[in-house]
Design an enzyme around this catalytic site. Structure first.
Site, mmCIF file in Angstrom:
data_model
loop_
_atom_site.group_PDB
_atom_site.id
_atom_site.type_symbol
_atom_site.label_atom_id
_atom_site.label_comp_id
_atom_site.label_asym_id
_atom_site.label_seq_id
_atom_site.Cartn_x
_atom_site.Cartn_y
_atom_site.Cartn_z
ATOM 1 N N TYR A 143 1.217 -12.318 -1.223
ATOM 2 C CA TYR A 143 -0.148 -11.980 -0.842
ATOM 3 C C TYR A 143 -0.555 -10.680 -1.533
ATOM 4 O O TYR A 143 0.309 -9.852 -1.834
ATOM 5 C CB TYR A 143 -0.278 -11.853 0.680
ATOM 6 C CG TYR A 143 -0.343 -13.173 1.414
ATOM 7 C CD1 TYR A 143 -0.512 -14.372 0.726
ATOM 8 C CD2 TYR A 143 -0.238 -13.246 2.793
ATOM 9 C CE1 TYR A 143 -0.568 -15.586 1.394
ATOM 10 C CE2 TYR A 143 -0.294 -14.462 3.473
ATOM 11 C CZ TYR A 143 -0.458 -15.625 2.763
ATOM 12 O OH TYR A 143 -0.513 -16.826 3.421
ATOM 13 N N GLN A 153 3.826 -17.028 8.645
ATOM 14 C CA GLN A 153 3.714 -18.056 9.692
ATOM 15 C C GLN A 153 4.414 -17.603 10.975
ATOM 16 O O GLN A 153 3.883 -17.757 12.075
ATOM 17 C CB GLN A 153 4.344 -19.385 9.231
ATOM 18 C CG GLN A 153 4.152 -19.746 7.771
ATOM 19 C CD GLN A 153 2.795 -20.330 7.453
ATOM 20 O OE1 GLN A 153 1.912 -20.354 8.308
ATOM 21 N NE2 GLN A 153 2.619 -20.781 6.225
ATOM 22 N N ASP A 158 -5.825 -18.957 11.241
ATOM 23 C CA ASP A 158 -5.081 -18.857 9.983
ATOM 24 C C ASP A 158 -6.047 -19.189 8.859
ATOM 25 O O ASP A 158 -6.118 -20.317 8.386
ATOM 26 C CB ASP A 158 -3.905 -19.843 10.018
ATOM 27 C CG ASP A 158 -3.169 -19.892 8.685
ATOM 28 O OD1 ASP A 158 -3.386 -19.000 7.853
ATOM 29 O OD2 ASP A 158 -2.382 -20.836 8.493
ATOM 30 N N SER A 159 -6.809 -18.193 8.441
ATOM 31 C CA SER A 159 -7.899 -18.452 7.496
ATOM 32 C C SER A 159 -7.577 -17.912 6.117
ATOM 33 O O SER A 159 -6.670 -17.106 5.946
ATOM 34 C CB SER A 159 -9.176 -17.779 8.002
ATOM 35 O OG SER A 159 -9.052 -16.380 7.873
#
Lengths: 413, 413
Positions: free
Chosen positions: A354, A193, A286-287
């Site tokens: 991630y 973020q 932000d996908s």
């Protein structure tokens, strides 16, 4: 006779088209699809549409093809062939035959994977110690999987668009999962973020209006709100459920919605940008990954829409996948938008939850000299609150490993 | 009555001591251990020693305590108390009581985890698609696990020191696993090996003699061999099986052994350094995690030994775990060795197959101004072959995220 690869390709093209059509349908609407599809393909495509439970799928009704502007390259070919043949049905038929025959239908290859159908297998209990794990497997990171130990599943529902799962983990706090893919954990979300928001915002000399596409968890909003100079923050999130679920279960991110400068639009970002030309200083996408509905966000037309909606001197920052897994997806996209933007650059941050432990950002500007060096630095009081971003890591994040630099930007760099 | 934590602490101290003793024993040798241990603790410690199957464990025979130099802080206390009490048995008893009572026995806390006992649970088959996975769980990354899909297990044996597993994976090439922890995959090993070797070597103006401790897979040797100025490369690997297995199954790394400058010693690195004072320009410790035999490599005495064996102007580079998981282990170690070395710095690289997708390096120098800026750069022909290292990434790798910079070096940096 079509080869297995061709069949799969047609299925994928169909799926993407259907998703596009679906977004533009009114509730209860339907659309026609005529092509070369075998019954297997039709069956699969139909099951996808049913899965998202908005409209019944009928192969008998017409709809307005002009609404399919987002898949411009498909539609333009369709209209060309239609004009040549004077028949819409024949045009679609030829189009899909062409697609199957050439396998070069799409300008990029970001969407060559069908979304998984069922996510129940992603949660399993181990026999050894009866611990419960979320096991993240996906077509974009074949042969590897990251797992988090579950303390308690807090929410698991299908929204209009995707499978939404929230669980409390044993060691990583609350976790949001969309369509089987980890979107954020309480433990490490700050890295993504902060970098996604602060790289374009501190690269820009004076950002006033900021647009966020996606980002329904509110984390990016929280970071943008740290910039006192920003006057307006608009967010376009397609899936209202993600916002609602985040407000209920992930308040540490959703507090981003509390800032009075934030305006929420539950709508498609591409459509919003079309209606708001030359309006924003910074656009952040932000996908989720290019599987399912998010596919279009990784294609050239979407980048054209962002470019159109940027003010002169504006900067975009989009989720750019991972150099360890996706250089073959990143490179053609970067190449395709290089002629569109003044500068196109790639940065990354580390984030354990991630795939492969990091994520990249495609950062492009309309005018200007690039974003590698911040033009402003955080106030001391802001820097104190940041856990990942510093002006130094801003610059370091653009330095890629040799293999990634070569693959994305060519060997001469 | 000891608390559970104290009991656990004593067990761990004992375990570490036993491992040290074990290394110095002749085949079939035995040693005495007298302490406050409960039968549970003794049972566990005994099972560990049995697991590594070299010596029978007897609580009746004496051995030479002077050989236990590696755990210098324990031994020196032992000798002090022995001198005071004039009884070795009493000394050990007091020592362990003290250890349990204060819980501050060790200068660092790198070894607060017992090694797992059995690794069979790390390979499992999924019911959904009958795929076979290696599932990496460990006490140093609780609540998270990385998995790789197995194509074929090539080798699985217990060596004298550890469990050695080699498998061919579906998408990551050959994989080496020691004691249940991934050491390298064919797909991404270059990142770690290149950064571990080239950061200290290109920071040093003219390295002639290089020592590698651990690194039995040969990957670091392969990278060192790229430096034509290096005249001698000595490797001290404790576990000959790792070298043999790597030569057979991982030739892409083990080719490092082929360089004529390489001298192989199957022995303990600490002992070798003691016998070779002020001898090396660069010392690289390519170790596994601080669980089991590698614990001592993460403690101050080992760093003292490296310092002693360095020439003036020399540089060490050691495996430094991960800032996302282990700042609480890295910080005290960095602090403890700051008074020893002229500069102590921390760099990292990304590597998907290591826990949390990255690994750090502790880089310290004996004299000099630090290693953040390379003093030499690779020849064009060498740079062409490198897949991760560049002079730019050398510098960028020292730039830490805000949280890590604060935790490791304090908030004033």
């Amino acid at each position: 006779m079509l080869s297995v690869e061709s069949k799969r390709y047609v299925l994928l093209q169909e799926y993407r088209l259907h998703i596009c059509m679906y977004f533009y349908l009114k509730e209860g609407g339907s659309f026609v699809h005529v092509g070369i599809s075998s019954s297997t393909i039709n069956h699969q495509a139909r099951s996808k549409i049913k899965n998202i439970q908005k409209s019944s799928f009928q192969i008998a009704t017409t709809t307005n093809h002009q609404q399919l502007r987002r898949n411009a390259h498909i539609i333009s070919m369709h209209w060309l062939i239609r004009w040549l043949t004077n028949s819409s049905l024949l045009a679609w038929t030829i189009l899909f035959c062409l697609s199957a025959a050439t396998s070069s239908f799409s300008t990029t290859n970001m969407a060559d994977f069908p979304p998984p159908k069922d996510y129940s297998h992603l949660i399993f209990e181990t026999k050894q110690d009866n611990t419960k794990w979320f096991h993240e497997r996906g077509p974009l990171w074949q042969g590897q999987a990251f797992s988090l130990q579950i303390k308690e599943v807090l929410y698991h529902q299908k929204s209009l668009f995707q499978d939404v799962l929230v669980f409390d983990s044993e060691h990583h706090g609350k976790v949001l999962v969309l369509d089987g893919v980890i979107q954020c954990t309480e433990r490490d979300e700050f890295s993504y973020q902060e970098m996604m928001a602060h790289i374009p915002l501190y690269a820009h000399p004076d950002p006033k209006k900021v647009l966020v596409i996606g980002g329904g968890d509110g984390g990016v909003l929280r970071e943008i709100a740290r910039h006192p100079g920003v006057e307006e923050i608009v967010i376009c999130e397609l899936d209202k459920d993600v916002i609602d679920v985040s407000k209920k279960y992930l308040p540490f991110m959703a507090k981003g919605f509390d800032d009075p400068r934030v305006k929420v639009n539950i709508m498609d970002g591409a459509k919003f940008m079309e209606e708001n030309q030359s309006s924003f200083d910074v656009i952040i996408t932000d996908s989720s990954d290019p599987v399912g509905p998010a596919c279009v966000l990784f294609e050239t037309p979407f980048y054209k829409a962002m470019h159109g909606s940027l003010r002169e001197g504006g900067i975009i920052c989009t989720q750019g996948e991972c150099v360890w897994l996706h250089v073959n997806l990143i490179q053609p996209l970067v190449k395709a938008i290089t002629s569109l933007f003044t500068t196109v650059e790639y940065a990354y941050c580390t984030i354990p939850s991630y795939p492969s432990g990091q994520i990249g950002f495609i950062i492009a500007s309309k005018g200007g000299k690039g974003c590698k060096v911040p033009t402003r630095t955080p106030e001391a009081s802001v820097q104190k609150e940041l856990r990942y971003y510093t002006p130094d890591i801003h610059q370091a994040s653009f330095v890629l490993p040799a293999f990634a630099e070569r693959a994305i930007f060519g060997s001469d760099r």
